[in-house]
Design a protein around this motif. Structure first.
Motif, PDB file in Angstrom:
ATOM      1  N   PRO A  19      64.588 -22.998  18.371  1.00 50.45           N
ATOM      2  CA  PRO A  19      65.533 -23.327  19.444  1.00 50.45           C
ATOM      3  C   PRO A  19      65.495 -22.301  20.568  1.00 50.45           C
ATOM      4  O   PRO A  19      64.954 -21.217  20.409  1.00 50.45           O
TER       5      PRO A  19
ATOM      6  N   GLY B 113      65.757 -21.324  25.044  1.00 49.90           N
ATOM      7  CA  GLY B 113      65.021 -21.497  26.289  1.00 49.90           C
ATOM      8  C   GLY B 113      63.724 -20.715  26.353  1.00 49.90           C
ATOM      9  O   GLY B 113      62.771 -21.130  27.002  1.00 49.90           O
TER      10      GLY B 113
ATOM     11  N   SER C  37      61.058 -22.848  24.901  1.00 51.80           N
ATOM     12  CA  SER C  37      60.785 -23.983  25.803  1.00 51.80           C
ATOM     13  C   SER C  37      59.954 -23.507  26.980  1.00 51.80           C
ATOM     14  O   SER C  37      59.003 -24.156  27.396  1.00 51.80           O
TER      15      SER C  37
ATOM     16  N   VAL D  19      74.965 -29.119  26.205  1.00 52.60           N
ATOM     17  CA  VAL D  19      73.860 -28.823  25.282  1.00 52.60           C
ATOM     18  C   VAL D  19      73.698 -27.306  25.270  1.00 52.60           C
ATOM     19  O   VAL D  19      73.293 -26.703  26.264  1.00 52.60           O
TER      20      VAL D  19
ATOM     21  N   TYR E 279      70.242 -36.782  28.563  1.00 48.24           N
ATOM     22  CA  TYR E 279      70.278 -36.212  29.924  1.00 48.24           C
ATOM     23  C   TYR E 279      70.299 -37.347  30.958  1.00 48.24           C
ATOM     24  O   TYR E 279      71.010 -37.297  31.965  1.00 48.24           O
TER      25      TYR E 279
HETATM   26  O1  UDP Z   1      68.724 -29.704  20.060  1.00 49.33           O
HETATM   27  C1  UDP Z   1      68.253 -29.001  20.958  1.00 49.33           C
HETATM   28  C2  UDP Z   1      68.775 -29.041  22.227  1.00 49.33           C
HETATM   29  C3  UDP Z   1      68.214 -28.245  23.199  1.00 49.33           C
HETATM   30  N1  UDP Z   1      67.180 -27.450  22.932  1.00 49.33           N
HETATM   31  C4  UDP Z   1      66.525 -26.624  23.947  1.00 49.33           C
HETATM   32  O2  UDP Z   1      67.071 -25.317  23.952  1.00 49.33           O
HETATM   33  C5  UDP Z   1      66.832 -24.741  25.198  1.00 49.33           C
HETATM   34  C6  UDP Z   1      68.059 -23.958  25.640  1.00 49.33           C
HETATM   35  O3  UDP Z   1      67.663 -23.086  26.645  1.00 49.33           O
HETATM   36  P1  UDP Z   1      68.685 -22.377  27.607  1.00 49.33           P
HETATM   37  O4  UDP Z   1      67.883 -21.624  28.567  1.00 49.33           O
HETATM   38  O5  UDP Z   1      69.587 -23.374  28.222  1.00 49.33           O
HETATM   39  O6  UDP Z   1      69.558 -21.412  26.707  1.00 49.33           O
HETATM   40  P2  UDP Z   1      69.196 -20.440  25.474  1.00 49.33           P
HETATM   41  O7  UDP Z   1      69.417 -21.232  24.246  1.00 49.33           O
HETATM   42  O8  UDP Z   1      67.807 -20.008  25.623  1.00 49.33           O
HETATM   43  O9  UDP Z   1      70.174 -19.326  25.579  1.00 49.33           O
HETATM   44  C7  UDP Z   1      66.483 -25.844  26.160  1.00 49.33           C
HETATM   45  O10 UDP Z   1      65.128 -25.801  26.501  1.00 49.33           O
HETATM   46  C8  UDP Z   1      66.798 -27.088  25.370  1.00 49.33           C
HETATM   47  O11 UDP Z   1      65.969 -28.184  25.650  1.00 49.33           O
HETATM   48  C9  UDP Z   1      66.689 -27.373  21.669  1.00 49.33           C
HETATM   49  O12 UDP Z   1      65.749 -26.622  21.413  1.00 49.33           O
HETATM   50  N2  UDP Z   1      67.243 -28.180  20.706  1.00 49.33           N
END
Ligand code: UDP
Ligand SMILES: O=P(O)(O)OC[C@H]1O[C@H](O[C@H]2O[C@H](CO)[C@@H](O)[C@H](O)[C@H]2O)[C@H](O)[C@@H](O)[C@@H]1O
Length: 783
Positions: A31, A33, A36, A278, A366
């Protein structure tokens, strides 16, 4: 030439492994960002070094997992027993809260076996493990890109191992204000290590500025336009706002499976407006604040009850940490309360899911969302907001975005920006978003869509890598330019052949006796000419074919005292005042030079002098120096840091000045007061006053100069200056012979005393060598 290979190092690999048999593994996407974002790094040959989300203790498991992940371009780091205190401890329970302005949780003090020290120890060990793996896989020419707060010690380990490695570090979280960062006990070690990298990147200017402030107020190292400069080593600090892979989201949301999901979800939601959240279920994401704002909205907008719902995907994260368990309970409690208050038999107001969802479903959500609600209390960037923008269909949704997310700076123009702590404000924004006209939604979306499309992850990675390659290439060129030992024989031979020589000497370190470190004082403070130079220098100065200039930061009276009896030129305060010893001092300060800052700086220097026993300051026309060589060393250093902050915040905030930190001094002077610019100011005068008819055909320039003064060495470089004709600043340039310097490469000798990083062509170890040289240039029988 192809692009260099890239070694990406981050705590998490893009996939998290799960053992499903003795020799078999299943993988899910990790999970967050960072993963991603880095998945978008397609244009580089990349190896990703990280932890697979699970620790394996048996040889078969390690072997099979390594092989399976090698196929995905991943290299494993096994953290074993340090993992818990490293990841759940130091990284996520100490650094993460501090970087997000939440302070350090006191819990770690409750358990004698888990202390700050033990967690920092684990952090060091883990960084060492990362280092060992990088070392094993590194090949000459590779670029090592370290990611995030988990590997802040890595740049230093890498550079200590091989100073030629090209190392970048990027922080995905905020870098907090120095006031917050200062609370971290290991604050200096981490900063110093990060500064070992060639390039340090942040999402926003604020974060970069905070980092530079911390370097200044904690390490006393100042940021310049070149970057943060520490003892000649430059670390560039730059801003690279991360993006997403827009095509991935745009294309996915057009898939038939996704369109089917969209229909299904709309049907499930029974025509109600959808507000979507999310987030990883993290304390920084402000999920309780989001719920409270939605509760307020429902309280104040009875008509909307039952017509709108909030769906929160709360992706599980860092379950091993107490704070994350607490926030889960807190959210569940709030959801229960709000659904209890405003739900009905047929519909709840909030759906809170403690799980992650599949990518196609996420894109479908989304696409049908009316309002994306991002209430992060602090967030490095927040990619969810960009992903939402990329997935919009014909009917556009509205982005409500926390001003405390890095994304607020990039997507703010097309969003409703809110302060997530202000429940009333967020509640009002929800109403505004739900009631927004389609035209306004379209307008806002267009602005953000344009941004998201053009600021992709690929672009982000390219920008970072190009900058890193540029910096390291320049550094290599500079390193190739190491000074050589002075070819004494040539210096003497060319000297004897020449007709009109110019000898330029600094004072401190070049013509003074060598000093031990503890005796060092700044240029210009009670300095005395090397006793063994007195006679020979006199002889040198009397030679009609030779012009001698002492170009010093020292004040007029010090130069008068030491050189008054010689036939030479004196340039005091870095050329602000000029005098031939047979005449009076003339000022080179022009009326255009703004010196209004001097009084304010004097005031600050006075304040710190009174509070730092043993320190003193000296003022001259265009510069001031505060010196703490006789003060307690540590206290003096700390005071100097505070002083710099006072100066930047006050008297010099808008002034054209340079601030130079010496070993135990702080100097402020008018901008451009360097020895190179002094040379430009005084050369014409010297030539004119001496009525030179033949051009200068030999230059020897020797000094022990600060970095900013090294421009004097390049001033005479023949290939740079060609033939210097008239020099602006000369009193009457017309009377100066048309070519006043006509220098060939072999007749120019620039010499730095005791410097390894220098723009000078040659080096000498100490002023004792200068004495030897002058003795040879001017043997006694010539005197
Ligand atoms: O069930 C989910 C929902 C979302 N995301 C991804 O988690 C990332 C969250 O990144 P963000 O930069 O918003 O925050 P972080 O979690 O890195 O603090 C995004 O790419 C989402 O697509 C994920 O991996 N699983
Ligand atoms: O790996 P976890 O401990 O589960 O945490 C997930 C990631 O969270 C953080 O992400 C940050 O990076 C994003 C991309 O730059 C940015 O948009 C977001 O605001 C940040 O919070 C963390 O920095 C990563 O290291 C974690 O992997």
């Amino acid at each position: 030439m192809g692009r260099p290979r890239l070694l990406v190092v981050s705590m998490s690999l893009p996939v998290t492994a799960k053992r499903v048999g003795e020799e078999s593994w299943s993988f899910t996407m990790s999970p967050g960002g960072l993963v991603s974002a880095l998945l978008g790094l397609k244009e580089f040959e990349t190896k990703w070094i990280g932890w697979p989300g699970v620790d394996v203790h048996d040889a078969v498991g390690k072997q099979t997992l390594s092989v399976a992940l090698a196929e995905k371009g991943c290299v494993l780091v096994f953290l074993e027993e340090v993992c818990d205190q490293y990841y759940n401890g130091y990284c996520n329970n100490i650094l993460w809260p501090i970087f997000h302005y939440m302070g350090t949780p006191p819990e770690y003090r409750n358990d004698a076996t888990i202390t700050y020290e033990s967690q920092y120890d684990a952090y060091k060990k883990a960084n060492q493990i990362f280092f060992d793996v990088v070392k094993e896989h590194y090949e000459d020419g590779d670029i090592v890109w370290c990611h995030d707060y988990h590997v802040m010690l890595l740049p230093q380990y890498l550079k200590e191992y091989n100073s030629k490695m090209k190392v970048g570090w990027f922080l995905h979280t905020p870098f907090p204000s120095s006031e917050m960062y200062k609370t971290l006990p290991s604050r200096s070690d981490l900063l110093c290590s990060v500064l070992a990298a060639d390039l340090v990147g942040f999402h926003t200017y604020d974060f970069a500025r905070h980092f530079e402030d911390a370097c200044m107020c904690i390490l006393g190292i100042e940021a310049t336009s070149e970057g943060v400069v520490d003892q000649g080593k430059v670390t560039q600090v730059a801003v690279f706002p991360i993006g997403i892979e827009p095509e991935r989201f745009i294309n996915t949301s057009a898939l038939s499976e996704v369109i089917q999901y969209m229909e299904k979800f709309k049907n499930d939601f029974g025509g109600r407006k959808l507000i979507l959240g999310v987030d990883r279920l993290d304390t920084i994401k402000g999920i309780p604040q989001k719920y409270q704002a939605f509760e307020k909205f429902l309280e104040e907008n009875e008509d909307w009850r039952g017509k709108v719902m909030l769906l929160q995907i709360a992706v599980p994260t860092r379950n091993g940490i107490g704070e994350y368990q607490k926030i889960k309970d807190q959210c569940h409690g709030l959801v229960g309360r709000i659904n209890g208050r405003f739900g009905s038999i047929s519909a709840v107001q909030i759906i809170h899911l403690d799980c992650s969802i599949e990518f196609n479903q996420l894109c479908a959500l989304y696409a049908i969302t009316d309002v994306l609600l991002v209430t992060s209390l602090r967030d490095g960037m927040n990619l969810v907001s960009s992903e939402f923008v990329a997935c919009q269909k014909a009917e556009k949704g509205v982005l409500i975005l926390s001003e405390f997310a890095g994304a607020g700076q990039s997507l703010g123009a097309g969003a409703l920006l809110v302060n997530p702590w202000d429940i009333k404000e967020v509640s009002t924004a929800i109403g505004e978003a739900l009631n927004m006209s389609p035209e306004e939604k379209e307008r806002k979306h267009k602005i953000n869509f344009e941004y998201v499309k053009t600021h992709s992850t690929q672009q982000w990675a390219d920008d970072f890598m190009n900058k890193l390659i540029e910096i390291t290439t320049n550094a290599e060129l500079q390193a190739a330019n190491v000074p050589h030992e002075l070819p004494e024989h040539d210096v003497i031979q060319q000297y004897s052949k020449s007709n009109n020589r110019l000898l330029v000497f600094g004072f401190y370190g070049a013509l003074t006796q060598p000093m031990k470190n503890q005796e060092r004082s700044g240029d210009g403070m009670n300095l005395e000419l090397h006793p063994q130079l007195k006679e020979r220098l006199k002889a040198l100065c009397s030679d009609p074919k030779t012009t001698v200039v002492v170009l010093s930061r020292s004040e007029k009276n010090i130069l008068d005292k030491n050189f008054g009896e010689y036939n030479m030129w004196l340039a005091a305060e870095n050329g602000m005042f000029l005098r031939h010893t047979s005449g009076e001092w003339v000022t080179k300060i022009t009326e255009h030079m703004n010196l209004e800052w001097i009084d304010g700086v004097k005031h600050v220097f006075k304040y710190f002098t009174e509070r730092t026993p043993g320190s003193y300051f000296e003022t001259s026309e265009a510069s001031l120096v505060w010196n703490y060589e006789h003060a307690d060393a540590e206290f003096g250093k700390a005071q100097a840091r505070d002083m710099l902050q006072h100066l930047w915040a006050g008297p010099i905030s808008n002034a054209s000045v340079d601030v130079v930190r010496g070993e135990q001094s702080v100097e402020v002077h008018a901008v451009g007061v360097t020895k190179g610019s002094a040379m430009e100011r005084i050369l014409g005068d010297i030539v004119h006053n001496k009525s030179m008819t033949t051009p200068i055909d030999y230059v020897l320039c020797i000094g022990c100069f600060l970095g900013k003064d090294e421009d004097v060495y390049t001033f005479f470089e023949p290939e740079l200056t060609k033939k210097i004709k008239s020099i602006p600043g000369g009193d009457s340039p017309k009377k100066v012979s048309s070519t006043i310097v006509d220098l060939k490469g072999e007749d120019y000798f620039s010499v730095a005393i005791g410097q390894t990083y220098t723009k000078a062509r040659y080096f000498l170890d100490s002023s004792d060598d200068v004495v030897q040289l002058i003795h040879k240039l001017c043997p006694h029988n010539n005197a």
